[in-house]
Design an enzyme around this catalytic site. Sequence first.
Site, PDB file in Angstrom:
ATOM      1  N   SER A 181       0.869  -1.188   0.000  1.00  0.00           N
ATOM      2  CA  SER A 181       0.000   0.000   0.000  1.00  0.00           C
ATOM      3  C   SER A 181       0.900   1.231   0.000  1.00  0.00           C
ATOM      4  O   SER A 181       2.070   1.146   0.361  1.00  0.00           O
ATOM      5  CB  SER A 181      -0.848  -0.022   1.272  1.00  0.00           C
ATOM      6  OG  SER A 181      -1.472   1.212   1.494  1.00  0.00           O
ATOM      7  N   TYR A 194      -1.657  -0.962  10.579  1.00  0.00           N
ATOM      8  CA  TYR A 194      -1.740  -1.252   9.132  1.00  0.00           C
ATOM      9  C   TYR A 194      -0.450  -0.783   8.439  1.00  0.00           C
ATOM     10  O   TYR A 194       0.155  -1.528   7.663  1.00  0.00           O
ATOM     11  CB  TYR A 194      -2.966  -0.542   8.555  1.00  0.00           C
ATOM     12  CG  TYR A 194      -3.244  -0.825   7.088  1.00  0.00           C
ATOM     13  CD1 TYR A 194      -3.854  -2.008   6.679  1.00  0.00           C
ATOM     14  CD2 TYR A 194      -2.920   0.109   6.102  1.00  0.00           C
ATOM     15  CE1 TYR A 194      -4.128  -2.261   5.334  1.00  0.00           C
ATOM     16  CE2 TYR A 194      -3.186  -0.125   4.758  1.00  0.00           C
ATOM     17  CZ  TYR A 194      -3.792  -1.313   4.377  1.00  0.00           C
ATOM     18  OH  TYR A 194      -4.056  -1.550   3.046  1.00  0.00           O
TER      19      TYR A 194
END
Length: 313
Positions: A181, A194
Amino acid sequence: MVDVAAMLSLVLEVIVLTGKLLYFWLEAMVLAVLPVSIQGKDISGETVLITGSGSGIGRLLAKRFADRSCRLVLWDINKEANEETAAEVQRFGITVKTYTVDLSDAKQIYQAAEKVKREMGDIDILVNNAGIVTGRKFMQCPDEMVQKTMQVNVQAHFWTAKAFLPSMMDRNHGHIVNIASSAGLLGVSGLADYCASKFAAVGFDDSLKYELESSGLTGVHTTAVCPYLIDTGMFDGCKSRFSFLLPKLNPDDVVDGIMDAMLCNSAIVILPKILYAFIALKGILPIKVVFLLCDFMGVNSMMNTFKGRGKEQ
Ligand SMILES: NC(=O)c1ccc[n+]([C@@H]2O[C@H](COP(=O)([O-])OP(=O)(O)OC[C@H]3O[C@@H](n4cnc5c(N)ncnc54)[C@H](O)[C@@H]3O)[C@@H](O)[C@H]2O)c1
């Protein structure tokens, strides 16, 4: 006393190095403009394993690989959703097999991997795609959820690589695509666990790449994928002040980018491209300036409106 022979050898090495640097620089410039249809590799008939294939990017990738006549191995914790993906790709007339695997459990990964090897043979392309997000500020995030995020988003990459990389190395042929990401390159408030998992996934990909390259395994590739928010539902509710300028990415566009990068053996793909500028700026601007800009753009409060998929993931 100057060792003339050693000096000459060093000079020669520097000349050769400079020549190679210029060559690779030129090669990168040519490859950057050469269409994928010309430089992309042929993957028809290859066996592709996709994790998290029951939804979003994983399901779309399954369709793209099926369209290129690949054999598919689909892993997801959600049996029903995974079977829906399999049913959708069957119209391409390819071989597809689903496996229900909880990627937070290393034992299940190794057991499923053995079953896959028996039933489908060697894996040529491994796509580590499954991911979860808690969407909570770090101090409100229970330990079990932090652990689960690390297990699914990065540790699973270790175990799948351990299971399938050896046969790729033996054949000097294969590709591991690690879906990370942009949160694996830039920290975001409200996404500490995350981001930690995605930074780790990027680091894993990068290190593995160097290990393979320095072992002379030029036929085994890795690609790190670092997209900004995608409109799949995973980050529903998140918006920044300038969402109208940088909206969530269309999942199909992201999958286009992933396929192109994989076909061209690209080391990394960052989407959208404007993020390359943000990353460079973060590297050169003073941290207080970066924080001020993030605050102005609403990045620091982006997760305050997070809904996600509406259940604990
Ligand atoms: N959606 C975004 O905004 C975005 C942005 C950047 C990166 N990513 C990354 O892209 C990848 C795909 O995201 P998506 O938006 O398609 O997500 P998604 O939620 O649509 O799909 C994730 C899939 O992973 C599966 N999964 C979750 N936990 C699992 C587990 N323990 N074991 C096996 N399977 C499990 C789910 O069942 C689901 O099918 C993820 O790694 C995500 O972190 C997403």
